[in-house]
Scaffold this motif. Structure first.
Motif, PDB file in Angstrom:
ATOM      1  N   ALA A 109     -25.425 126.018   2.521  1.00  0.00           N
ATOM      2  CA  ALA A 109     -25.936 126.866   1.434  1.00  0.00           C
ATOM      3  C   ALA A 109     -24.988 126.843   0.235  1.00  0.00           C
ATOM      4  N   MET A 110     -23.686 126.974   0.492  1.00  0.00           N
ATOM      5  CA  MET A 110     -22.725 126.958  -0.605  1.00  0.00           C
ATOM      6  C   MET A 110     -22.649 125.580  -1.253  1.00  0.00           C
ATOM      7  N   CYS A 111     -22.868 124.519  -0.481  1.00  0.00           N
ATOM      8  CA  CYS A 111     -22.901 123.172  -1.056  1.00  0.00           C
ATOM      9  C   CYS A 111     -24.006 123.084  -2.094  1.00  0.00           C
ATOM     10  N   ILE A 113     -25.548 125.559  -3.654  1.00  0.00           N
ATOM     11  CA  ILE A 113     -25.330 126.493  -4.763  1.00  0.00           C
ATOM     12  C   ILE A 113     -24.260 125.970  -5.715  1.00  0.00           C
ATOM     13  N   VAL A 114     -23.100 125.591  -5.172  1.00  0.00           N
ATOM     14  CA  VAL A 114     -21.977 125.177  -6.003  1.00  0.00           C
ATOM     15  C   VAL A 114     -22.293 123.884  -6.750  1.00  0.00           C
ATOM     16  N   LEU A 115     -22.897 122.916  -6.072  1.00  0.00           N
ATOM     17  CA  LEU A 115     -23.223 121.657  -6.729  1.00  0.00           C
ATOM     18  C   LEU A 115     -24.278 121.862  -7.815  1.00  0.00           C
ATOM     19  N   SER A 116     -25.268 122.712  -7.541  1.00  0.00           N
ATOM     20  CA  SER A 116     -26.310 122.979  -8.538  1.00  0.00           C
ATOM     21  C   SER A 116     -25.745 123.712  -9.744  1.00  0.00           C
ATOM     22  N   VAL A 117     -24.884 124.708  -9.504  1.00  0.00           N
ATOM     23  CA  VAL A 117     -24.278 125.453 -10.604  1.00  0.00           C
ATOM     24  C   VAL A 117     -23.390 124.534 -11.440  1.00  0.00           C
ATOM     25  N   THR A 118     -22.660 123.640 -10.781  1.00  0.00           N
ATOM     26  CA  THR A 118     -21.803 122.696 -11.497  1.00  0.00           C
ATOM     27  C   THR A 118     -22.612 121.824 -12.443  1.00  0.00           C
ATOM     28  N   PRO A 172     -33.338 118.040  -9.602  1.00  0.00           N
ATOM     29  CA  PRO A 172     -33.043 117.024  -8.574  1.00  0.00           C
ATOM     30  C   PRO A 172     -31.790 117.344  -7.768  1.00  0.00           C
ATOM     31  N   THR A 173     -30.787 117.901  -8.413  1.00  0.00           N
ATOM     32  CA  THR A 173     -29.557 118.268  -7.700  1.00  0.00           C
ATOM     33  C   THR A 173     -29.831 119.375  -6.693  1.00  0.00           C
ATOM     34  N   ALA A 174     -30.586 120.383  -7.117  1.00  0.00           N
ATOM     35  CA  ALA A 174     -30.899 121.496  -6.213  1.00  0.00           C
ATOM     36  C   ALA A 174     -31.729 121.037  -5.022  1.00  0.00           C
ATOM     37  N   ILE A 175     -32.587 120.045  -5.239  1.00  0.00           N
ATOM     38  CA  ILE A 175     -33.476 119.578  -4.170  1.00  0.00           C
ATOM     39  C   ILE A 175     -32.733 118.689  -3.172  1.00  0.00           C
ATOM     40  N   PHE A 176     -31.920 117.781  -3.669  1.00  0.00           N
ATOM     41  CA  PHE A 176     -31.344 116.746  -2.811  1.00  0.00           C
ATOM     42  C   PHE A 176     -29.905 117.014  -2.363  1.00  0.00           C
ATOM     43  N   SER A 177     -29.265 118.068  -2.846  1.00  0.00           N
ATOM     44  CA  SER A 177     -27.899 118.356  -2.402  1.00  0.00           C
ATOM     45  C   SER A 177     -27.915 118.950  -1.003  1.00  0.00           C
ATOM     46  N   THR A 178     -27.000 118.494  -0.178  1.00  0.00           N
ATOM     47  CA  THR A 178     -26.939 118.955   1.205  1.00  0.00           C
ATOM     48  C   THR A 178     -25.616 118.538   1.829  1.00  0.00           C
ATOM     49  N   GLU A 185     -17.284 113.299   9.362  1.00  0.00           N
ATOM     50  CA  GLU A 185     -16.882 114.306   8.391  1.00  0.00           C
ATOM     51  C   GLU A 185     -18.115 114.911   7.723  1.00  0.00           C
ATOM     52  N   LYS A 186     -18.070 116.224   7.489  1.00  0.00           N
ATOM     53  CA  LYS A 186     -19.147 116.904   6.784  1.00  0.00           C
ATOM     54  C   LYS A 186     -18.872 116.866   5.283  1.00  0.00           C
ATOM     55  N   LEU A 187     -19.738 116.178   4.545  1.00  0.00           N
ATOM     56  CA  LEU A 187     -19.557 115.999   3.111  1.00  0.00           C
ATOM     57  C   LEU A 187     -20.688 116.675   2.354  1.00  0.00           C
ATOM     58  N   CYS A 188     -20.344 117.263   1.206  1.00  0.00           N
ATOM     59  CA  CYS A 188     -21.333 117.844   0.306  1.00  0.00           C
ATOM     60  C   CYS A 188     -21.822 116.730  -0.617  1.00  0.00           C
TER      61      CYS A 188
END
Length: 327
Positions: A109-111, A113-118, A172-178, A185-188
Motif C-alpha cells: 500500500a505504501m509503495c 501511495i509513495v510512488l504515486s505521490v512522487t 498509470p503509476t497508480a495502476i501499475f505500481s506494486t 527481494e521485495k522491490l517497489c
C-alpha cells in the motif's frame, strides 16, 4: 513483465534475455554498490531537509502573511511550494529503500501511495512552473498596454485544473505500481503487462508532458517577456531589463539543467526498448551509475524552486531578514 523501480535501477533479469547474450563480460556484481547507494541516500536526505525548510518558509510568507492576495504569481508559488513540500516528504522513503539495496520494507500500500505521490508532484511542479511563466508574460504585457483585459481565468480554477491534469498523468503509476519479489527481494516497482512496449510508452509520456512541452512553453514565454520589456521599456529602465533577463536566464537554466540529464538517459532507454539503438555495455554502465545521479539532480529542483522564485525577490528577502532578526 516490464519492470523498473523509482531510481531507474533495472536488474539484469528484468530485461529480455537475448539482450544480454553479448554482454557476458559486464560485471553485474558492481550494480548497486554500497558507495553509490550511500551517496543517493545522503542526497535524498539533504534535498529533503533543504526542501522542507525552503518550502515551509515560502508557505509561511505567502500563506501566513497573506502575500497571495497581491498577485497571481504568488498564488502559483503557493501551490508550487505545496507540491514541492509533498514531494520532499516522499524522499525519506526512497532514502531507506536505496540504503537497503532497493528492498522495499514499507508494504504494498505504501509503495503505491509513495510512488504515486512522487510522480504526481513531479508533474504538478512542472505544470505550475509552466503556468507561472505564462502568467508572468501575460501580466507584463497587460501592464504595458493602455488597458488591462478584464476577462481572465481565475487563478484558482487554473490551479485546480493543473492538479487534475497532474493526477490524470499519474494514473498509470497508480495502476501499475506494486511490490514485486525479484530474486528474493521485495522491490517497489512499476510492473507493466507483457508486450506493447508499456514501459517505453510510459517514459515517452513523462518526457513529453513533464519536460519537452513545458520546456518549450517556458522558453517561449520568457523569450517573449524579455523581448517585450526591451521593446517597451524606456532607456532609464535598463536596470530593470537586466534584472528580468537575469531572472529569466536562471529560471530556464535551472529547469533545463535539473531535468535534461534524467530525461535524456530515459529517452535513450526508450530507443533501446524500441530496438532503435542497440543495448550495449555503455548503456548498461550509464544506466547503472549515471542515471541514479540524474534522479538526484532532478529531485534537487524541489530545493531550487523556493530559492529562485522567492529568495531572489526583494520583498521575500526583506521578510526573511526581518524574521531572522526577530529570532
Amino acid at each position: 513483465m516490464e519492470e523498473i523501480n523509482q531510481s531507474g535501477i533495472i536488474n539484469k533479469s528484468l530485461w529480455d534475455q537475448d539482450r544480454f547474450r553479448s554482454l557476458e563480460d559486464i560485471d553485474v556484481s558492481a550494480d548497486g554498490t554500497p558507495v553509490l547507494r550511500f551517496l543517493i541516500s545522503a542526497t535524498y536526505s539533504i534535498v529533503c531537509a533543504v526542501g522542507l525548510v525552503g518550502n515551509l518558509l515560502v508557505l509561511f510568507f505567502i500563506k501566513v502573511r497573506q502575500e497571495r492576495r497581491k498577485s497571481k504569481i504568488n498564488f502559483f508559488i503557493l501551490n508550487l511550494a505545496a507540491t514541492d513540500l509533498q514531494f520532499v516528504l516522499t524522499l525519506p522513503f526512497w532514502a531507506v529503500d536505496t540504503a537497503l539495496d532497493f528492498s522495499w520494507p514499507f508494504g504494498d500500500a505504501m509503495c503505491k501511495i509513495v510512488l504515486s505521490v512522487t510522480v504526481m508532484n513531479m508533474y504538478a511542479s512542472v505544470f505550475f512552473l509552466t503556468a507561472m511563466s505564462i502568467t508572468r508574460y501575460w501580466s507584463v504585457a497587460s501592464a504595458l498596454k493602455d488597458r488591462t483585459r478584464k476577462r481572465s481565468c481565475s487563478v484558482r480554477w487554473v490551479c485546480m485544473a493543473l492538479w487534475v491534469l497532474a493526477t490524470a498523468a499519474t494514473a498509470p503509476t497508480a495502476i501499475f505500481s506494486t511490490v514485486t519479489s525479484v530474486e528474493g527481494e521485495k522491490l517497489c516497482l512499476l510492473k507493466f503487462p507483457e508486450g506493447h512496449h508499456w514501459l517505453a510508452l510510459y517514459h515517452l509520456q513523462k518526457i513529453l508532458i513533464a519536460f519537452v512541452i513545458p520546456m518549450v512553453i517556458v522558453s517561449i514565454s520568457y523569450l517573449m517577456l524579455v523581448r517585450l520589456i526591451r521593446r517597451c521599456s524606456m532607456k532609464n529602465n535598463s536596470r530593470r531589463i537586466t534584472q528580468v533577463t537575469k531572472s529569466v536566464t536562471i529560471v530556464v537554466l535551472s529547469f533545463f539543467l535539473c531535468w535534461m540529464p534524467n530525461h535524456a538517459i530515459t529517452f535513450w532507454g526508450v530507443l533501446v526498448k524500441f530496438n532503435a539503438v542497440y543495448f550495449d555495455k555503455t548503456y548498461y554502465m550509464v544506466h547503472t551509475y549515471v542515471f541514479p545521479v540524474t534522479v538526484c539532480l532532478a529531485h534537487a529542483n524541489s530545493c531550487l524552486n523556493p530559492i529562485i522564485y522567492c529568495l531572489m525577490r526583494k520583498e521575500f528577502r526583506t521578510k526573511l531578514r526581518a524574521l531572522i532578526s526577530c529570532k
